[in-house]
Design a protein around this motif. Sequence first.
Motif, PDB file in Angstrom:
ATOM      1  N   THR A  25      31.165  35.267  47.810  1.00 31.48           N
ATOM      2  CA  THR A  25      32.052  36.322  47.325  1.00 31.48           C
ATOM      3  C   THR A  25      32.367  37.265  48.472  1.00 31.48           C
ATOM      4  O   THR A  25      31.464  37.718  49.181  1.00 31.48           O
ATOM      5  CB  THR A  25      31.413  37.103  46.172  1.00 31.48           C
ATOM      6  OG1 THR A  25      31.136  36.217  45.091  1.00 31.48           O
ATOM      7  CG2 THR A  25      32.343  38.204  45.678  1.00 31.48           C
ATOM      8  N   THR A  29      33.976  40.905  49.570  1.00 28.76           N
ATOM      9  CA  THR A  29      34.363  42.243  49.113  1.00 28.76           C
ATOM     10  C   THR A  29      34.703  43.094  50.327  1.00 28.76           C
ATOM     11  O   THR A  29      34.167  42.888  51.413  1.00 28.76           O
ATOM     12  CB  THR A  29      33.236  42.919  48.319  1.00 28.76           C
ATOM     13  OG1 THR A  29      32.051  42.955  49.112  1.00 28.76           O
ATOM     14  CG2 THR A  29      32.948  42.158  47.026  1.00 28.76           C
ATOM     15  N   GLU A  37      38.669  41.501  45.734  1.00 29.27           N
ATOM     16  CA  GLU A  37      37.472  40.674  45.767  1.00 29.27           C
ATOM     17  C   GLU A  37      37.881  39.205  45.632  1.00 29.27           C
ATOM     18  O   GLU A  37      38.715  38.852  44.799  1.00 29.27           O
ATOM     19  CB  GLU A  37      36.511  41.068  44.649  1.00 29.27           C
ATOM     20  CG  GLU A  37      35.201  40.301  44.659  1.00 29.27           C
ATOM     21  CD  GLU A  37      34.222  40.830  43.629  1.00 29.27           C
ATOM     22  OE1 GLU A  37      33.598  41.881  43.882  1.00 29.27           O
ATOM     23  OE2 GLU A  37      34.093  40.186  42.569  1.00 29.27           O
ATOM     24  N   THR A  38      37.285  38.352  46.464  1.00 23.64           N
ATOM     25  CA  THR A  38      37.684  36.944  46.519  1.00 23.64           C
ATOM     26  C   THR A  38      36.452  36.062  46.390  1.00 23.64           C
ATOM     27  O   THR A  38      35.451  36.274  47.077  1.00 23.64           O
ATOM     28  CB  THR A  38      38.415  36.637  47.836  1.00 23.64           C
ATOM     29  OG1 THR A  38      39.514  37.547  47.991  1.00 23.64           O
ATOM     30  CG2 THR A  38      38.941  35.215  47.846  1.00 23.64           C
ATOM     31  N   TYR A  39      36.546  35.060  45.523  1.00 23.11           N
ATOM     32  CA  TYR A  39      35.448  34.118  45.296  1.00 23.11           C
ATOM     33  C   TYR A  39      35.798  32.787  45.944  1.00 23.11           C
ATOM     34  O   TYR A  39      36.907  32.264  45.762  1.00 23.11           O
ATOM     35  CB  TYR A  39      35.208  33.934  43.798  1.00 23.11           C
ATOM     36  CG  TYR A  39      34.089  32.982  43.445  1.00 23.11           C
ATOM     37  CD1 TYR A  39      32.770  33.389  43.489  1.00 23.11           C
ATOM     38  CD2 TYR A  39      34.378  31.669  43.070  1.00 23.11           C
ATOM     39  CE1 TYR A  39      31.735  32.516  43.164  1.00 23.11           C
ATOM     40  CE2 TYR A  39      33.360  30.791  42.740  1.00 23.11           C
ATOM     41  CZ  TYR A  39      32.045  31.220  42.789  1.00 23.11           C
ATOM     42  OH  TYR A  39      31.027  30.347  42.472  1.00 23.11           O
ATOM     43  N   SER A  73      34.647  28.745  46.707  1.00 21.37           N
ATOM     44  CA  SER A  73      33.826  27.564  46.477  1.00 21.37           C
ATOM     45  C   SER A  73      34.601  26.366  46.991  1.00 21.37           C
ATOM     46  O   SER A  73      35.824  26.434  47.162  1.00 21.37           O
ATOM     47  CB  SER A  73      33.500  27.389  44.988  1.00 21.37           C
ATOM     48  OG  SER A  73      34.690  27.188  44.237  1.00 21.37           O
ATOM     49  N   ASP A  86      26.363  35.296  49.341  1.00 26.10           N
ATOM     50  CA  ASP A  86      26.263  34.103  48.498  1.00 26.10           C
ATOM     51  C   ASP A  86      25.138  34.296  47.483  1.00 26.10           C
ATOM     52  O   ASP A  86      24.410  35.296  47.488  1.00 26.10           O
ATOM     53  CB  ASP A  86      26.110  32.830  49.323  1.00 26.10           C
ATOM     54  CG  ASP A  86      24.721  32.637  49.920  1.00 26.10           C
ATOM     55  OD1 ASP A  86      23.826  33.470  49.690  1.00 26.10           O
ATOM     56  OD2 ASP A  86      24.526  31.640  50.627  1.00 26.10           O
ATOM     57  N   GLU A  87      24.988  33.329  46.585  1.00 28.83           N
ATOM     58  CA  GLU A  87      24.050  33.465  45.475  1.00 28.83           C
ATOM     59  C   GLU A  87      22.586  33.410  45.915  1.00 28.83           C
ATOM     60  O   GLU A  87      21.690  33.758  45.152  1.00 28.83           O
ATOM     61  CB  GLU A  87      24.314  32.379  44.442  1.00 28.83           C
ATOM     62  CG  GLU A  87      24.195  30.967  44.983  1.00 28.83           C
ATOM     63  CD  GLU A  87      24.620  29.920  43.975  1.00 28.83           C
ATOM     64  OE1 GLU A  87      24.365  28.746  44.230  1.00 28.83           O
ATOM     65  OE2 GLU A  87      25.212  30.284  42.936  1.00 28.83           O
TER      66      GLU A  87
END
Length: 285
Positions: free
Chosen positions: A103, A105, A113-115, A117, A143-144
């Motif tokens: 993600t 920001t 905000e941009t995701y 994958s 990242d997660e």
Amino acid sequence: QTDPRITLRDSAGFITPASATLGLTGSAQVSVILTAAGATRITASQGGIDLGASRLFDVAAGDLVEIEVSVPPWFVVGEPGDVDVTGVDGWGNVVSDYVGPVTLTSSGGGCEETYLSGFYAGAMRVAVDCSTATLSETLQATDENGYTGTSNSFDVVDLACADGPTATLTLDGGTDSVVCLADGDTVEIAADTTGSTAGSAAITARHFVDGNGLSLRTLAGTATLSYSETGTRLVEALVVDAAGCADLAEGYAYVGSDDGEPTGPVDVSLSTTSLSTGEIGRAHV
């Protein structure tokens, strides 16, 4: 052997230690650290003369350490800009099995905000929308798994302000610059935006882009551009005011070989504005 000290290098030039000392038997065993991933070989030399080299072997990237975020020097309000996001190890090598997701920001809220994958070979390019003029913005990647990274600073500018600045750019005092380059030398071109005028807000920053992929953000109105290879470059100068309003000026740097041949723009004019198929027209060069 009179001098037992041997210089070591790998193909990328990143090896530690960079030398070995031969023992009484004419050999040495040394533990080395290589920090550039890819195919390489280790070469032994002395006094600038190569004495031997290892077979070619592969160096794999290390473990993921951070997320690298590469941004352009500025974004224009309403025009998506390309951002490159890459998983890298502690030496900047791409970790090819990194898959994200990530993600993005912005620090000042100027960009959406941009995701991300769908990484391929550890990297991904994404178009980021920035809708609010903001100076000295950055993008943060997370990242997660908690890995992070931060881009270089950039400006989000508005080129459509009603009362923004007006940019002017001269190269060596003219609209364009023509210089000659001798083999092995570097030439410098003086870029100048001091003739730019402010609108309703004071000019606070200037960006110079040299056409070789290098950019400079500065408060000064001038910059020195250096070139070591021949070619034609589009030089850009962006003048930005305190409100984020901006104007762009351009010029060309013509860098030619110092061999007596002409260097610079070639003007082409036509004798007519339209031609039919098979009709002969004249062009003046």
